[in-house]
Write a protein that holds these residues in place. Structure first.
Motif, PDB file in Angstrom:
ATOM      1  N   PHE A 188       0.828  -1.202   0.000  1.00 49.69           N
ATOM      2  CA  PHE A 188       0.000   0.000   0.000  1.00 49.69           C
ATOM      3  C   PHE A 188       0.869   1.261   0.000  1.00 49.69           C
ATOM      4  O   PHE A 188       1.960   1.293   0.591  1.00 49.69           O
ATOM      5  N   VAL A 189       0.349   2.295  -0.643  1.00 51.05           N
ATOM      6  CA  VAL A 189       0.915   3.638  -0.565  1.00 51.05           C
ATOM      7  C   VAL A 189      -0.132   4.490   0.145  1.00 51.05           C
ATOM      8  O   VAL A 189      -1.280   4.569  -0.290  1.00 51.05           O
ATOM      9  N   MET A 190       0.257   5.147   1.249  1.00 46.10           N
ATOM     10  CA  MET A 190      -0.730   5.856   2.065  1.00 46.10           C
ATOM     11  C   MET A 190      -0.154   7.154   2.616  1.00 46.10           C
ATOM     12  O   MET A 190       1.054   7.385   2.566  1.00 46.10           O
ATOM     13  N   TYR A 191      -1.062   7.975   3.159  1.00 48.16           N
ATOM     14  CA  TYR A 191      -0.609   9.110   3.954  1.00 48.16           C
ATOM     15  C   TYR A 191       0.105   8.564   5.194  1.00 48.16           C
ATOM     16  O   TYR A 191      -0.263   7.500   5.719  1.00 48.16           O
ATOM     17  N   ILE A 194      -8.985   3.350   6.344  1.00 46.14           N
ATOM     18  CA  ILE A 194      -8.427   2.285   5.494  1.00 46.14           C
ATOM     19  C   ILE A 194      -8.058   1.078   6.354  1.00 46.14           C
ATOM     20  O   ILE A 194      -8.330  -0.071   5.996  1.00 46.14           O
ATOM     21  N   PHE A 195      -7.440   1.335   7.500  1.00 49.61           N
ATOM     22  CA  PHE A 195      -7.055   0.225   8.375  1.00 49.61           C
ATOM     23  C   PHE A 195      -8.289  -0.522   8.885  1.00 49.61           C
ATOM     24  O   PHE A 195      -8.283  -1.752   8.991  1.00 49.61           O
ATOM     25  N   ARG A 196      -9.365   0.211   9.204  1.00 49.73           N
ATOM     26  CA  ARG A 196     -10.589  -0.463   9.658  1.00 49.73           C
ATOM     27  C   ARG A 196     -11.172  -1.333   8.545  1.00 49.73           C
ATOM     28  O   ARG A 196     -11.600  -2.474   8.791  1.00 49.73           O
ATOM     29  N   LEU A 197     -11.214  -0.804   7.334  1.00 47.67           N
ATOM     30  CA  LEU A 197     -11.737  -1.587   6.209  1.00 47.67           C
ATOM     31  C   LEU A 197     -10.920  -2.854   5.996  1.00 47.67           C
ATOM     32  O   LEU A 197     -11.474  -3.942   5.769  1.00 47.67           O
ATOM     33  N   CYS A 198      -9.606  -2.710   6.054  1.00 48.38           N
ATOM     34  CA  CYS A 198      -8.737  -3.870   5.843  1.00 48.38           C
ATOM     35  C   CYS A 198      -8.900  -4.892   6.970  1.00 48.38           C
ATOM     36  O   CYS A 198      -8.982  -6.115   6.718  1.00 48.38           O
ATOM     37  N   ARG A 199      -8.962  -4.415   8.218  1.00 47.25           N
ATOM     38  CA  ARG A 199      -9.147  -5.345   9.335  1.00 47.25           C
ATOM     39  C   ARG A 199     -10.477  -6.083   9.213  1.00 47.25           C
ATOM     40  O   ARG A 199     -10.564  -7.292   9.484  1.00 47.25           O
ATOM     41  N   ASP A 200     -11.539  -5.362   8.809  1.00 51.27           N
ATOM     42  CA  ASP A 200     -12.840  -6.012   8.626  1.00 51.27           C
ATOM     43  C   ASP A 200     -12.791  -7.057   7.514  1.00 51.27           C
ATOM     44  O   ASP A 200     -13.580  -8.009   7.511  1.00 51.27           O
ATOM     45  N   ALA A 201     -11.863  -6.867   6.563  1.00 49.70           N
ATOM     46  CA  ALA A 201     -11.711  -7.827   5.459  1.00 49.70           C
ATOM     47  C   ALA A 201     -10.720  -8.931   5.809  1.00 49.70           C
ATOM     48  O   ALA A 201     -10.444  -9.810   4.980  1.00 49.70           O
ATOM     49  N   GLY A 202     -10.164  -8.894   7.027  1.00 45.12           N
ATOM     50  CA  GLY A 202      -9.313  -9.989   7.491  1.00 45.12           C
ATOM     51  C   GLY A 202      -7.827  -9.812   7.297  1.00 45.12           C
ATOM     52  O   GLY A 202      -7.070 -10.783   7.373  1.00 45.12           O
ATOM     53  N   PHE A 203      -7.349  -8.587   7.068  1.00 39.23           N
ATOM     54  CA  PHE A 203      -5.900  -8.397   6.919  1.00 39.23           C
ATOM     55  C   PHE A 203      -5.495  -7.008   7.391  1.00 39.23           C
ATOM     56  O   PHE A 203      -6.341  -6.136   7.594  1.00 39.23           O
ATOM     57  N   VAL A 204      -4.203  -6.833   7.582  1.00 37.03           N
ATOM     58  CA  VAL A 204      -3.624  -5.541   7.926  1.00 37.03           C
ATOM     59  C   VAL A 204      -2.834  -5.061   6.717  1.00 37.03           C
ATOM     60  O   VAL A 204      -2.002  -5.806   6.190  1.00 37.03           O
ATOM     61  N   SER A 264      -3.553   1.968  -3.429  1.00 42.00           N
ATOM     62  CA  SER A 264      -4.021   2.859  -2.371  1.00 42.00           C
ATOM     63  C   SER A 264      -5.535   2.909  -2.374  1.00 42.00           C
ATOM     64  O   SER A 264      -6.197   2.362  -3.267  1.00 42.00           O
ATOM     65  N   VAL A 265      -6.071   3.573  -1.372  1.00 44.13           N
ATOM     66  CA  VAL A 265      -7.504   3.839  -1.267  1.00 44.13           C
ATOM     67  C   VAL A 265      -7.651   5.326  -0.956  1.00 44.13           C
ATOM     68  O   VAL A 265      -7.018   5.833  -0.025  1.00 44.13           O
ATOM     69  N   LEU A 266      -8.487   5.992  -1.745  1.00 45.84           N
ATOM     70  CA  LEU A 266      -8.684   7.428  -1.578  1.00 45.84           C
ATOM     71  C   LEU A 266     -10.152   7.786  -1.793  1.00 45.84           C
ATOM     72  O   LEU A 266     -10.891   7.001  -2.408  1.00 45.84           O
ATOM     73  N   PRO A 267     -10.600   8.955  -1.333  1.00 46.37           N
ATOM     74  CA  PRO A 267     -11.957   9.395  -1.662  1.00 46.37           C
ATOM     75  C   PRO A 267     -12.145   9.484  -3.178  1.00 46.37           C
ATOM     76  O   PRO A 267     -11.225   9.852  -3.918  1.00 46.37           O
ATOM     77  N   GLY A 268     -13.351   9.158  -3.632  1.00 48.22           N
ATOM     78  CA  GLY A 268     -13.624   9.120  -5.055  1.00 48.22           C
ATOM     79  C   GLY A 268     -13.421  10.453  -5.763  1.00 48.22           C
ATOM     80  O   GLY A 268     -13.256  10.491  -6.985  1.00 48.22           O
TER      81      GLY A 268
END
Length: 296
Positions: free
Chosen positions: A194-197, A209-219, A243-247
């Motif tokens: 990942f590339v992130m702030y 982003i971390f919450r979404l990833c944890r809910d999907a089963g990974f860090v 990465s994940v960013l606002p649309g």
């Protein structure tokens, strides 16, 4: 010296007649004559030459008239400015905004409409992440802030108004096999760098982003960080990760990068307007009203 004495003096200087000046001022002639005598005593100079048939300005009076007019004009200007500020039509409004905010049509709409309706107000705009905005609002260094949901609890004196929901999107290199899909779930990014702030930037998107990833089963495995969204997108285009960013960032077009909708129900972010609780300043209330109307 009293301010009314200046007004009386200007009236006599312009009329060169005490009776007409008194009528213009809606006062009696004796009080006017007494006020002019008191003014001359305060100034320490004769301002008028008088006879039974005429009134003339002395040289001291002619020069004093120029300054008296300026003082009265400044006073009237100050009064008008204060009244405009009380109506929310003048002054300075300090507004913070996150990196993605200018890419939303709502932001441009509100700022343009506010400038048109309140041209005498100076809008001072500051780009910064959510957490620094909230801190500056609490310290009264900002008046309003366009923010994303913060990770930590809000300062006690800060309230939030929801303006709009924005989808989160996956930012992918175009050469990635995953990029051939029209939409993806965030779990499909589990094995990718990942590339992130950086966490220290204080953005609202980082913890989400971390919450979404944890809910999907990974860090998420963060291999690169950057303080600017355009840099993050450029690093993705260079193949450094995803990465994940606002649309709203889809407006930034760059060779080698693509955006894909995320299928996860929680993959949205709210654009919020932050203000101090109990803030009734007319400038702030006028901006809030425009922003709330634009959000409908």
């Amino acid at each position: 010296m009293e301010f009314r004495q200046l007004r009386y003096f200007i009236a006599v200087a312009e009329e060169l007649h005490f009776t007409r000046a008194a009528e213009r001022l809606h006062i009696g002639q004796p009080p006017l004559s007494h006020a002019i005598q008191m003014l001359e005593a305060d100034v320490g100079a004769r301002l008028f030459e008088r006879s039974k048939r005429w009134v003339r300005l002395t040289e001291a009076g002619r020069l004093f008239l120029e300054d008296a007019r300026r003082i009265v004009a400044l006073s009237e200007q100050a009064t008008a400015t204060a009244r405009r500020a009380e109506r929310g039509e003048a002054g300075e409004l300090r507004i913070g905004f996150t990196f993605s905010t200018p890419l939303t049509p709502l932001f441009a709409n509100v700022i343009n409409r506010y400038r048109q309706q309140y041209p005498a107000v100076t809008l001072t705009l500051h780009e910064m992440a959510t957490v620094p905005q909230l801190e500056k609002l609490a310290r009264r260094e900002l008046d309003l802030g366009f923010v994303r949901p913060p990770e930590d609890a809000l300062p006690d004196n800060i309230g939030l108004t929801a303006l709009r929901e924005d989808p989160l999107v996956a930012v992918l290199p175009t050469g990635l096999a995953l990029a051939r899909k029209k939409a993806i779930g965030i779990a499909e990014m589990a094995d990718l760098p990942f590339v992130m702030y950086p966490h220290s930037a204080g953005t609202g998107i980082y913890p989400q982003i971390f919450r979404l990833c944890r809910d999907a089963g990974f860090v998420p495995r963060v291999e690169q960080t950057a303080g600017e969204a355009s840099t993050i997108i450029g690093l993705v285009a260079a193949g450094c990760g995803v990465s994940v960013l606002p649309g709203s960032f889809e407006r930034i077009r760059m060779d080698g990068v693509c955006y894909r909708p995320l299928l996860d129900a929680a993959a949205t972010t709210t654009l919020l307007l932050a203000q101090r609780k109990g803030e009734h300043a007319p400038l702030v209330q006028a901006f809030l009203a425009l922003a709330s109307e634009a959000a409908l």
